[in-house]
Design a protein around this motif. Sequence first.
Motif, short mmCIF file in Angstrom:
data_model
loop_
_atom_site.label_atom_id
_atom_site.label_comp_id
_atom_site.label_asym_id
_atom_site.label_seq_id
_atom_site.Cartn_x
_atom_site.Cartn_y
_atom_site.Cartn_z
N MET B 1 0.83 -1.20 0.00
CA MET B 1 0.00 0.00 0.00
C MET B 1 0.87 1.25 0.00
O MET B 1 1.73 1.43 0.85
CB MET B 1 -0.87 0.01 1.26
CG MET B 1 -1.69 1.26 1.40
SD MET B 1 -2.94 1.08 2.70
CE MET B 1 -3.41 2.82 2.91
N ASN B 2 0.62 2.14 -0.93
CA ASN B 2 1.47 3.33 -0.98
C ASN B 2 0.95 4.41 -0.01
O ASN B 2 -0.04 4.22 0.68
CB ASN B 2 1.60 3.86 -2.41
CG ASN B 2 0.31 4.44 -2.92
OD1 ASN B 2 -0.53 4.90 -2.15
ND2 ASN B 2 0.15 4.44 -4.22
N THR B 3 1.65 5.51 0.02
CA THR B 3 1.40 6.48 1.08
C THR B 3 0.49 7.63 0.66
O THR B 3 0.13 8.48 1.48
CB THR B 3 2.74 7.09 1.54
OG1 THR B 3 3.35 7.71 0.41
CG2 THR B 3 3.65 6.02 2.07
N ASN B 4 0.06 7.67 -0.61
CA ASN B 4 -0.70 8.82 -1.10
C ASN B 4 -2.00 9.06 -0.34
O ASN B 4 -2.29 10.17 0.09
CB ASN B 4 -1.03 8.65 -2.58
CG ASN B 4 0.16 8.97 -3.44
OD1 ASN B 4 1.17 9.47 -2.94
ND2 ASN B 4 0.07 8.65 -4.72
N ARG B 5 -2.79 7.97 -0.22
CA ARG B 5 -4.10 8.21 0.38
C ARG B 5 -4.00 8.54 1.86
O ARG B 5 -4.81 9.29 2.39
CB ARG B 5 -5.01 6.99 0.16
CG ARG B 5 -6.00 7.28 -0.95
CD ARG B 5 -7.06 6.22 -1.05
NE ARG B 5 -8.33 6.64 -0.48
CZ ARG B 5 -9.43 5.91 -0.57
NH1 ARG B 5 -9.41 4.75 -1.18
NH2 ARG B 5 -10.56 6.34 -0.04
N LEU B 6 -2.99 8.00 2.54
CA LEU B 6 -2.79 8.38 3.93
C LEU B 6 -2.52 9.88 4.02
O LEU B 6 -3.05 10.57 4.90
CB LEU B 6 -1.63 7.58 4.54
CG LEU B 6 -1.21 8.00 5.95
CD1 LEU B 6 -2.39 7.97 6.92
CD2 LEU B 6 -0.11 7.09 6.47
N VAL B 67 7.99 12.95 8.26
CA VAL B 67 7.94 11.50 8.43
C VAL B 67 7.60 10.82 7.10
O VAL B 67 8.28 9.89 6.65
CB VAL B 67 6.87 11.12 9.49
CG1 VAL B 67 6.52 9.63 9.41
CG2 VAL B 67 7.36 11.46 10.88
N MET B 68 6.55 11.32 6.44
CA MET B 68 6.08 10.68 5.21
C MET B 68 7.13 10.75 4.10
O MET B 68 7.17 9.90 3.22
CB MET B 68 4.78 11.32 4.74
CG MET B 68 3.61 11.17 5.70
SD MET B 68 3.32 9.47 6.26
CE MET B 68 2.61 8.76 4.78
N SER B 69 7.98 11.80 4.15
CA SER B 69 8.98 11.92 3.09
C SER B 69 10.09 10.89 3.26
O SER B 69 10.88 10.66 2.35
CB SER B 69 9.57 13.33 3.09
OG SER B 69 10.40 13.50 4.22
N GLN B 70 10.18 10.26 4.44
CA GLN B 70 11.22 9.26 4.67
C GLN B 70 10.74 7.84 4.40
O GLN B 70 11.54 6.91 4.36
CB GLN B 70 11.74 9.35 6.11
CG GLN B 70 12.47 10.64 6.43
CD GLN B 70 13.70 10.83 5.57
OE1 GLN B 70 14.47 9.90 5.33
NE2 GLN B 70 13.89 12.04 5.05
N GLN B 138 11.81 -0.39 8.96
CA GLN B 138 10.71 -1.23 8.49
C GLN B 138 9.94 -0.67 7.29
O GLN B 138 9.63 -1.38 6.34
CB GLN B 138 9.74 -1.42 9.66
CG GLN B 138 8.73 -2.50 9.43
CD GLN B 138 7.98 -2.83 10.70
OE1 GLN B 138 7.76 -3.98 10.98
NE2 GLN B 138 7.59 -1.84 11.48
N LEU B 139 9.60 0.64 7.38
CA LEU B 139 8.81 1.23 6.29
C LEU B 139 9.58 2.33 5.56
O LEU B 139 9.01 3.04 4.75
CB LEU B 139 7.51 1.81 6.86
CG LEU B 139 6.58 0.87 7.62
CD1 LEU B 139 5.41 1.64 8.22
CD2 LEU B 139 6.07 -0.24 6.72
N LEU B 140 10.86 2.45 5.86
CA LEU B 140 11.63 3.56 5.28
C LEU B 140 11.94 3.32 3.81
O LEU B 140 11.97 2.18 3.35
CB LEU B 140 12.94 3.75 6.05
CG LEU B 140 12.82 4.17 7.52
CD1 LEU B 140 14.22 4.36 8.12
CD2 LEU B 140 12.00 5.43 7.68
N ARG B 141 12.15 4.42 3.11
CA ARG B 141 12.63 4.35 1.73
C ARG B 141 13.96 3.62 1.70
O ARG B 141 14.77 3.74 2.64
CB ARG B 141 12.87 5.76 1.17
CG ARG B 141 11.65 6.57 0.92
CD ARG B 141 12.01 7.84 0.15
NE ARG B 141 13.37 8.25 0.38
CZ ARG B 141 13.75 9.49 0.67
NH1 ARG B 141 12.84 10.45 0.77
NH2 ARG B 141 15.01 9.79 0.86
N ALA B 142 14.20 2.92 0.62
CA ALA B 142 15.47 2.19 0.51
C ALA B 142 16.66 3.15 0.59
O ALA B 142 17.71 2.81 1.14
CB ALA B 142 15.50 1.41 -0.80
#
Lengths: 202, 202, 202, 202
Positions: B1-6, B67-70, B138-142
Amino acid sequence: MNTNRLETFADGVFAIAATLLILNVDAQVSEDIPYLGRRLLDIWPSYVAYAVTFFTIGIVWVNHHTVMSQIDRTDRMFLFLNIGFLMLVAFAPFPTRLIAEHIRGEGARAATLTYGITLVLMALLFNALWLYASVGAQLLRADHDPKVVRGITRSYALGPVTYLAATLISIVKPIVGVILFAAIAGFYILESSVFGRTKQRE
Amino acid sequence: MNTNRLETFADGVFAIAATLLILNVDAQVSEDIPYLGRRLLDIWPSYVAYAVTFFTIGIVWVNHHTVMSQIDRTDRMFLFLNIGFLMLVAFAPFPTRLIAEHIRGEGARAATLTYGITLVLMALLFNALWLYASVGAQLLRADHDPKVVRGITRSYALGPVTYLAATLISIVKPIVGVILFAAIAGFYILESSVFGRTKQRE
Amino acid sequence: MNTNRLETFADGVFAIAATLLILNVDAQVSEDIPYLGRRLLDIWPSYVAYAVTFFTIGIVWVNHHTVMSQIDRTDRMFLFLNIGFLMLVAFAPFPTRLIAEHIRGEGARAATLTYGITLVLMALLFNALWLYASVGAQLLRADHDPKVVRGITRSYALGPVTYLAATLISIVKPIVGVILFAAIAGFYILESSVFGRTKQRE
Amino acid sequence: MNTNRLETFADGVFAIAATLLILNVDAQVSEDIPYLGRRLLDIWPSYVAYAVTFFTIGIVWVNHHTVMSQIDRTDRMFLFLNIGFLMLVAFAPFPTRLIAEHIRGEGARAATLTYGITLVLMALLFNALWLYASVGAQLLRADHDPKVVRGITRSYALGPVTYLAATLISIVKPIVGVILFAAIAGFYILESSVFGRTKQRE
């Protein structure tokens, strides 16, 4: 940091502030009103105030869009200037209601003065965020047109001055001030959409 | 699930919670007020409370963006931590009104305590969602920068402690607590936008 | 027609419905309350009702996202099913307030029944829109996994049944019904985020 | 100027106007109601009014989407026509409440007339913005289908006429007018989603 989320947040505040204006009209008509038709005619200032502020917020939204179309990055300072600006946009429903309810009474001066101060501060913060972004091309797109940027700067600088003049007049003659607030919005719309077709960059 | 809708949902809650704050100011001025000007001056704590909470929500919005940008993915647990966090953001207009109305009366202690508890819980949940996303990456960008991540962790950990201190002080001396809530927001803005220009990653 | 604007509109309704819940809490504390602290403790059902409905809307939002992630086009029928569904989501703040205010009084049965009916209808319409999209793979992505789709269908079918059971129980014993409404939300969150980590596709 | 931000702003207003409708229902039930169940049954017109206006806003949202899908640029005039149109959408909760509260009393005529005028103006402005965009293909996508465009024009032109007829009837017989407002929405949904499957372009 890119500009997407700022636009989403700003558009949310614009849309909510504009839509909440109807609560002002709504509060004027209590349930147990005996002559509903007469009451609905009697509260006509509420409709005018609703329309003028809705369009004023709409104009500000259009201008904010113009700013955002010239820049392609943000920083913390720019975000906080935007938050301060949006704080004043979200404040607008309150003085709108004051005018609608008091323009025909003793509170007319206080109501129009509150409305005017809100608009002057809003216009000042809008200039502040634009100047912060554009002076030295700090946050501007690499391919911005310096001529367009100067045009925007000139056009926005009129905002605080115009609203300050209308506010000062409203201290002396509240009803004239209110007519000026409406006229400023109306003139802007006509100027930019009808007459200004050929130079739609400001 | 991507982060856009959040992000869309979160930005909606941030924008609505901030914009609803004006209803608190609005409720302070009933239609049949005889001396409108005097009343508008008398309710100055409402304006201060409006501004402080609007900027506090704005700061939280900026940090949520950080946070979301990471991160670049979410899971159910992360979504529910976000919902819990947003539940506290949406709660903020209520204690804001309590402070505005009661800071000069006997209810000052109860009002500031309610405000403080809301902010402490909000800061705790914000740390919880960040730690959930970042521990073990866990959920961070590579391509996240571990140094930036550690910087964020350190910086956010101060939030609950600072707000808890202000809350405890507000039990003893409510007015000092309120000044601290405002000062925390003001200091954060100055620190991150003016002084902190060179290290804009926290 | 693609799915983007439906998501924006739906996320708007979810965010606003959830954020408006605070007005219910707010209405419980009038300005001239003499013992503010006592009153703030006394209205604890309002806080519980706020949290339960906020999380229930959050769960519905997560599930709506799951649906949208499986489909890649819409049609008129699907849009109107969504509007009907969102109409019930936006209705939720009203019965939430009824429960908060009446759970300790004679109106407890009527309040919980109204809440239960709202949730049953919401769950039914959610199943309707999912079945409309998924039966015959009508609106599904070309690359959808039939096994995942069946899992979603099974999992959502439980919703109306579960809420109907809680609603029927709330007619006999309102307080038990309310506890069940809260427990359903709590169980769902635990199940899908903590226990259900390994099978996060429902 | 592209169309993204207009869609975000418009969707915000649609979502907020629809979600605010619940406040109308909410205001009908004060806290100290003695027979809650009876009261909840007695206010059934509020539920009907809520559903009819929610779906009417939903239909308008779907149609606005159809317009936006045919165009790929905007100008100032188009933006201001949209703001005027959204101003009327945001106005809808007010006459909705009037009908809910007055349809069984002496204010029925005034209430339905206000509702009708709002819908007629909304439909007129919607036609205005569509004609502005489509006449001479001014703002249309390069690859628009002229046949589809003509179909939309024909279909939207019915709106103001239909609502005007219902409004005129509501002056003579308010209850019939209200039934017509509901029937128009219901017929539109059935026509476009059930019967109209084969020609889903209007």
